[in-house]
Design a protein around this motif. Sequence first.
Motif, PDB file in Angstrom:
ATOM      1  N   MET A  52       1.246  -1.119   0.176  1.00  0.00           N
ATOM      2  CA  MET A  52       0.184   0.450  -0.376  1.00  0.00           C
ATOM      3  C   MET A  52       0.686   1.111   0.265  1.00  0.00           C
ATOM      4  N   TRP A  53       0.799   2.289  -1.133  1.00  0.00           N
ATOM      5  CA  TRP A  53       1.405   3.669  -0.863  1.00  0.00           C
ATOM      6  C   TRP A  53       0.609   4.356  -0.475  1.00  0.00           C
ATOM      7  N   GLY A  54       1.088   5.722   0.454  1.00  0.00           N
ATOM      8  CA  GLY A  54       0.405   6.312   0.784  1.00  0.00           C
ATOM      9  C   GLY A  54       1.723   7.520   1.146  1.00  0.00           C
ATOM     10  N   GLY A  55       0.884   8.637   1.372  1.00  0.00           N
ATOM     11  CA  GLY A  55       1.572   9.970   1.393  1.00  0.00           C
ATOM     12  C   GLY A  55       2.394  10.463   2.547  1.00  0.00           C
ATOM     13  N   VAL A  56       1.010   9.493   3.531  1.00  0.00           N
ATOM     14  CA  VAL A  56       1.636  10.380   5.191  1.00  0.00           C
ATOM     15  C   VAL A  56       2.983   9.356   6.191  1.00  0.00           C
ATOM     16  N   PRO A  57       4.169   9.680   6.150  1.00  0.00           N
ATOM     17  CA  PRO A  57       5.479   9.742   7.472  1.00  0.00           C
ATOM     18  C   PRO A  57       4.199   8.267   7.601  1.00  0.00           C
ATOM     19  N   LYS A  92       5.980  10.205  -9.327  1.00  0.00           N
ATOM     20  CA  LYS A  92       5.977   8.474  -9.034  1.00  0.00           C
ATOM     21  C   LYS A  92       5.403   7.422  -9.040  1.00  0.00           C
ATOM     22  N   LEU A  93       4.088   7.803  -7.856  1.00  0.00           N
ATOM     23  CA  LEU A  93       3.022   6.953  -7.879  1.00  0.00           C
ATOM     24  C   LEU A  93       2.658   6.410  -8.974  1.00  0.00           C
ATOM     25  N   ASP A  94       2.396   7.380 -10.092  1.00  0.00           N
ATOM     26  CA  ASP A  94       1.889   6.469 -10.998  1.00  0.00           C
ATOM     27  C   ASP A  94       2.421   6.216 -12.423  1.00  0.00           C
ATOM     28  N   THR A  95       3.944   6.583 -12.080  1.00  0.00           N
ATOM     29  CA  THR A  95       5.004   5.660 -12.809  1.00  0.00           C
ATOM     30  C   THR A  95       5.088   4.265 -12.747  1.00  0.00           C
ATOM     31  N   ALA A  96       4.840   4.208 -11.213  1.00  0.00           N
ATOM     32  CA  ALA A  96       4.734   2.330 -10.549  1.00  0.00           C
ATOM     33  C   ALA A  96       3.661   1.975 -11.004  1.00  0.00           C
ATOM     34  N   GLN A 101       4.520  -1.884 -11.130  1.00  0.00           N
ATOM     35  CA  GLN A 101       5.243  -1.989  -9.829  1.00  0.00           C
ATOM     36  C   GLN A 101       5.065  -3.072  -8.815  1.00  0.00           C
ATOM     37  N   GLY A 102       4.382  -3.518  -8.549  1.00  0.00           N
ATOM     38  CA  GLY A 102       4.324  -4.144  -7.388  1.00  0.00           C
ATOM     39  C   GLY A 102       2.726  -3.308  -6.136  1.00  0.00           C
ATOM     40  N   ASP A 323      -8.616  11.280   1.259  1.00  0.00           N
ATOM     41  CA  ASP A 323      -7.358  10.560   1.394  1.00  0.00           C
ATOM     42  C   ASP A 323      -8.180   8.909   0.673  1.00  0.00           C
ATOM     43  N   VAL A 324      -8.451   9.204  -0.253  1.00  0.00           N
ATOM     44  CA  VAL A 324      -9.453   7.919  -1.024  1.00  0.00           C
ATOM     45  C   VAL A 324      -8.034   6.971  -1.399  1.00  0.00           C
ATOM     46  N   ILE A 325      -9.056   6.079  -0.613  1.00  0.00           N
ATOM     47  CA  ILE A 325      -8.206   4.817  -1.660  1.00  0.00           C
ATOM     48  C   ILE A 325      -8.567   3.917  -2.549  1.00  0.00           C
ATOM     49  N   SER A 326      -7.450   3.717  -3.388  1.00  0.00           N
ATOM     50  CA  SER A 326      -7.906   2.951  -4.539  1.00  0.00           C
ATOM     51  C   SER A 326      -6.937   1.563  -4.937  1.00  0.00           C
ATOM     52  N   ILE A 327      -8.057   0.567  -5.156  1.00  0.00           N
ATOM     53  CA  ILE A 327      -7.153  -0.907  -5.490  1.00  0.00           C
ATOM     54  C   ILE A 327      -6.923  -0.743  -6.891  1.00  0.00           C
ATOM     55  N   ASN A 328      -5.948  -0.754  -7.334  1.00  0.00           N
ATOM     56  CA  ASN A 328      -5.218  -1.545  -8.510  1.00  0.00           C
ATOM     57  C   ASN A 328      -5.417  -2.805  -9.276  1.00  0.00           C
ATOM     58  N   PRO A 329      -6.132  -2.274 -10.180  1.00  0.00           N
ATOM     59  CA  PRO A 329      -6.892  -3.098 -11.532  1.00  0.00           C
ATOM     60  C   PRO A 329      -5.863  -4.471 -11.422  1.00  0.00           C
ATOM     61  N   ASN A 330      -4.353  -4.497 -11.553  1.00  0.00           N
ATOM     62  CA  ASN A 330      -3.692  -4.826 -11.670  1.00  0.00           C
ATOM     63  C   ASN A 330      -3.159  -5.589 -10.942  1.00  0.00           C
ATOM     64  N   SER A 331      -3.409  -5.348  -9.494  1.00  0.00           N
ATOM     65  CA  SER A 331      -3.257  -6.298  -8.485  1.00  0.00           C
ATOM     66  C   SER A 331      -3.683  -7.958  -8.828  1.00  0.00           C
TER      67      SER A 331
END
Length: 443
Positions: A52-57, A92-96, A101-102, A323-331
Amino acid sequence: MNIKKTTVSLLSAALVLGVTAGCGSSGEKAATTGNPSASSAPEAKKAVTLTMWGGVPGESGPQAAVDNWNAKNPDIQVKYERFVNDDAGNLKLDTALTTNQGIDLYVNYTLAGLTKRIDAGTALDLSEFKDYNIDDKMGTDAKDWKVKDKYYGLPTKKNVSFVWLNKNALDEAGLAVPSLDWTMDDLQQYAAKLKKGTRWGFTEHISAYPNFFDGANAGAGFTKADGTSNLDDPTVRKAYESMYNMMYTDKSMPLLGEQITSKMPTDAIFLKGETAMLGAGEFIFRSSNNMKDFPRDFKIAFATIPKVTKDQANYKYPGGLGDVISINPNSKNKEQAWKFLKWYADGGMMPLASGGRIPSSKDANVEEAIKLLLGDNEKTYDVDSLKKVVFGKFPTYTATMAQQVIDARREEYEKYFLKAQSLDDTLKNTVKRHNDYLSKNKK
């Protein structure tokens, strides 16, 4: 040579070998029967790992939330990765995402950013899951995050933007904590009175600059009834003028140009007492509660983002849900990602409350969130204004403009605040660029 005798001997040996082999086979069979797990038991299930990627430390709550989940769900483990929520970090997120990139789950902080990812095919349509009613759980503000009448991400927190106040400075200047319906004129007067020596009266966090303009537009609409741009609404003009006057006439607010070039750490200068008021959001709590790195000797109070004018009809405050969390369709593990996401939204994210991220689900414990938010620092806050503003109920909006329009407007208002063009030209150019976009993207 006695052939007959030799033949009998060979036959006898063969019989002995056959009996021995039979005994061995029978023994193995018996052993297997006696211990069925040796060959027929299924192998232990391998744990699934989600990223999971997020912007909060991580140390500001996400890692604790993940650790809580991992301790109770050995079959689904979650790994948290932080990206900085700025232009470079989002790239960086969009590229991944586009290069597979998992990433299994990720957090969106703007509707424009989410829409861009939907168009890129990197956000899953959540309508395939039937066991969770987002509108019921999150309330009416959730609908602002629908795209094409569908949810491609789950809103998880209450968004709140407001003005942070150094209450000691207010008391010293004889100023009361502002009322809920104060205006831009009031803000300008407060800033002038609170400016003292090298201390600014008011500073706006760079990410919060659009709040005044969006708030001015939200009630009247970003477009007019005829479908053309309304980004030059009279209230928007007034908001521009007030901020310009604070920068150049009163000198109670830092120049935008200096703020950009110096990469001014606005949260730090507020907590150090170098500005009396700060326009920002709840994310500053993770610094204001960090007394080790940001020790302070003053109490913090809170005010709403001021209206542009007192009689402004249908005014809405910047807020809504975030803080809208999405699921990657490629997961490869979408079901497991959804299971984690539901848990996170309904209270699993509670450790983030200490940094100001209040869960938006009706099933989350708000009182617990308040306790975590204040922690041992309750005496350092004006709790009355905190409850009225940070936990208050107001008509709110979520900025719905496309990223191209947001960027175009920023380019134009930066020219104005840098004295590179007049306000008339700023508004004219902004409207033209908005109309160009609207014309090219007619539905």
